[in-house]
Design a protein around this motif. Structure first.
Motif, PDB file in Angstrom:
ATOM      1  N   ALA A 167      57.523 -26.394 -29.544  1.00 16.23           N
ATOM      2  CA  ALA A 167      57.024 -26.919 -30.820  1.00 16.23           C
ATOM      3  C   ALA A 167      56.223 -28.213 -30.681  1.00 16.23           C
ATOM      4  O   ALA A 167      55.165 -28.345 -31.300  1.00 16.23           O
ATOM      5  CB  ALA A 167      58.191 -27.114 -31.790  1.00 16.23           C
ATOM      6  N   PRO A 168      56.669 -29.204 -29.878  1.00 21.13           N
ATOM      7  CA  PRO A 168      55.871 -30.435 -29.760  1.00 21.13           C
ATOM      8  C   PRO A 168      54.459 -30.190 -29.228  1.00 21.13           C
ATOM      9  O   PRO A 168      53.519 -30.893 -29.618  1.00 21.13           O
ATOM     10  CB  PRO A 168      56.685 -31.300 -28.790  1.00 21.13           C
ATOM     11  CG  PRO A 168      58.079 -30.787 -28.893  1.00 21.13           C
ATOM     12  CD  PRO A 168      57.945 -29.329 -29.146  1.00 21.13           C
ATOM     13  N   PHE A 169      54.300 -29.192 -28.372  1.00 15.17           N
ATOM     14  CA  PHE A 169      52.969 -28.895 -27.840  1.00 15.17           C
ATOM     15  C   PHE A 169      52.060 -28.351 -28.941  1.00 15.17           C
ATOM     16  O   PHE A 169      50.865 -28.665 -28.990  1.00 15.17           O
ATOM     17  CB  PHE A 169      53.072 -27.894 -26.691  1.00 15.17           C
ATOM     18  CG  PHE A 169      53.756 -28.446 -25.482  1.00 15.17           C
ATOM     19  CD1 PHE A 169      53.028 -29.061 -24.474  1.00 15.17           C
ATOM     20  CD2 PHE A 169      55.131 -28.375 -25.337  1.00 15.17           C
ATOM     21  CE1 PHE A 169      53.647 -29.590 -23.358  1.00 15.17           C
ATOM     22  CE2 PHE A 169      55.773 -28.895 -24.225  1.00 15.17           C
ATOM     23  CZ  PHE A 169      55.027 -29.511 -23.231  1.00 15.17           C
ATOM     24  N   LEU A 170      52.614 -27.563 -29.826  1.00 18.06           N
ATOM     25  CA  LEU A 170      51.823 -27.040 -30.929  1.00 18.06           C
ATOM     26  C   LEU A 170      51.523 -28.133 -31.955  1.00 18.06           C
ATOM     27  O   LEU A 170      50.434 -28.155 -32.544  1.00 18.06           O
ATOM     28  CB  LEU A 170      52.563 -25.876 -31.599  1.00 18.06           C
ATOM     29  CG  LEU A 170      52.874 -24.690 -30.681  1.00 18.06           C
ATOM     30  CD1 LEU A 170      53.562 -23.582 -31.462  1.00 18.06           C
ATOM     31  CD2 LEU A 170      51.608 -24.171 -30.024  1.00 18.06           C
ATOM     32  N   VAL A 171      52.461 -29.042 -32.148  1.00 13.30           N
ATOM     33  CA  VAL A 171      52.226 -30.166 -33.062  1.00 13.30           C
ATOM     34  C   VAL A 171      51.148 -31.089 -32.509  1.00 13.30           C
ATOM     35  O   VAL A 171      50.401 -31.725 -33.268  1.00 13.30           O
ATOM     36  CB  VAL A 171      53.546 -30.936 -33.307  1.00 13.30           C
ATOM     37  CG1 VAL A 171      53.299 -32.219 -34.084  1.00 13.30           C
ATOM     38  CG2 VAL A 171      54.535 -30.058 -34.057  1.00 13.30           C
TER      39      VAL A 171
END
Length: 277
Positions: A167-171
């Motif tokens: 998720a942090p990579f997509l954010v």
């Protein structure tokens, strides 16, 4: 007022890219481990990023000067965005390609943006050179805050979204997109002196060898960086078995680093009057 407007334009383009870079740090090991990779395979993926950063770092100055610094900033955002999206894959080669792109993008992130700013500050706007450190002090201050916030945000989205540690990579992608689009639309292009990579590397090598202090400083810096890179790989498998949230641990590390920098500045410029060796 003109300087403050120019400074704000730079920060609006640069800080989102720095925030995106920090978001990719806290859960990278956990993400790769969740894909079923062994520690040796994860080490190889980490090494892909470090090696590409090192290799391109030797070429980046000449590359940025020739391509254009604004274009290089936009390219950095694009490369890092593709790298983040590749983290969705479970294929080792795709993930390795993602780490290589991350290394290339990071090398541009920490060269092109500052080169663009210095040229615009001095050549296009003719602001006093004494104002440059003030801008980079602001960047350092914001960067410390972004690093701490990135760990907390990474933990929040990893737990709050069903995607887990990816998720942090997509954010990070929207931050990178904003940085690239903002720079592309609002910044003017500038170029450096056109010179071959071999000549640029030769000048750098002669500069190092001309002063033993520079060579010693480079050696110390290289040793410190190598320790930090080893730490970046080892801290997650050490901390995770104890049930400590990785994002919180990452924020604690970055907060301690910021506190150390503040103490150093205080010791050098404050009442202690310490002198750097």
């Amino acid at each position: 007022p003109a300087f403050l407007h120019f400074q704000r334009q730079f920060l609006l383009g640069y800080l989102p890219a720095l925030a995106a870079d920090w978001l990719q740090g806290p859960l990278l090991f956990q993400l790769l481990h969740s894909r079923g990779f062994l520690h040796s395979q994860i080490a190889a993926l980490y090494s892909c990023g470090f090696a590409s950063n090192l290799a391109f770092g030797l070429l980046s100055a000449a590359f940025v000067d020739r391509l254009g610094r604004k274009k290089s900033c936009v390219l950095s955002s694009g490369l890092c965005s593709v790298s983040c999206l590749l983290q969705l894959s479970r294929d080792f080669l795709a993930l390795a390609a993602g780490r290589v792109l991350a290394g290339l993008g990071t090398s541009l992130l920490f060269s092109a943006f500052e080169c663009w700013y210095v040229h615009e500050h001095l050549e296009r706007h003719d602001f006093p050179a004494e104002w440059i450190p003030g801008t980079f002090s602001l960047v350092a201050l914001w960067n410390s805050g972004l690093a701490v916030a990135a760990g907390l945000l990474a933990q929040l989205v990893a737990e709050g979204l069903a995607l887990g540690p990816v998720a942090p990579f997509l954010v990070a992608v929207p931050f990178l997109a904003f940085s690239g689009i903002f720079a592309g639309k609002n910044w003017d292009e500038n170029y450096g002196k056109s010179r071959s990579c071999g000549k640029a590397c030769g000048e750098g090598l002669r500069g190092l060898l001309s002063d033993p202090r520079l060579l010693l400083l480079g050696l110390v810096q290289a040793l410190v960086e190598s320790i930090l890179l080893i730490f970046a790989f080892l801290w997650t498998p050490v901390v995770e078995p104890h049930g400590i949230p990785l994002g919180i641990a990452f924020s604690s590390f970055t907060a301690a680093s910021a506190a150390g920098s503040a103490l150093f500045r205080r010791g050098v410029s404050g009442g202690l009057r310490l002198q750097p060796l």
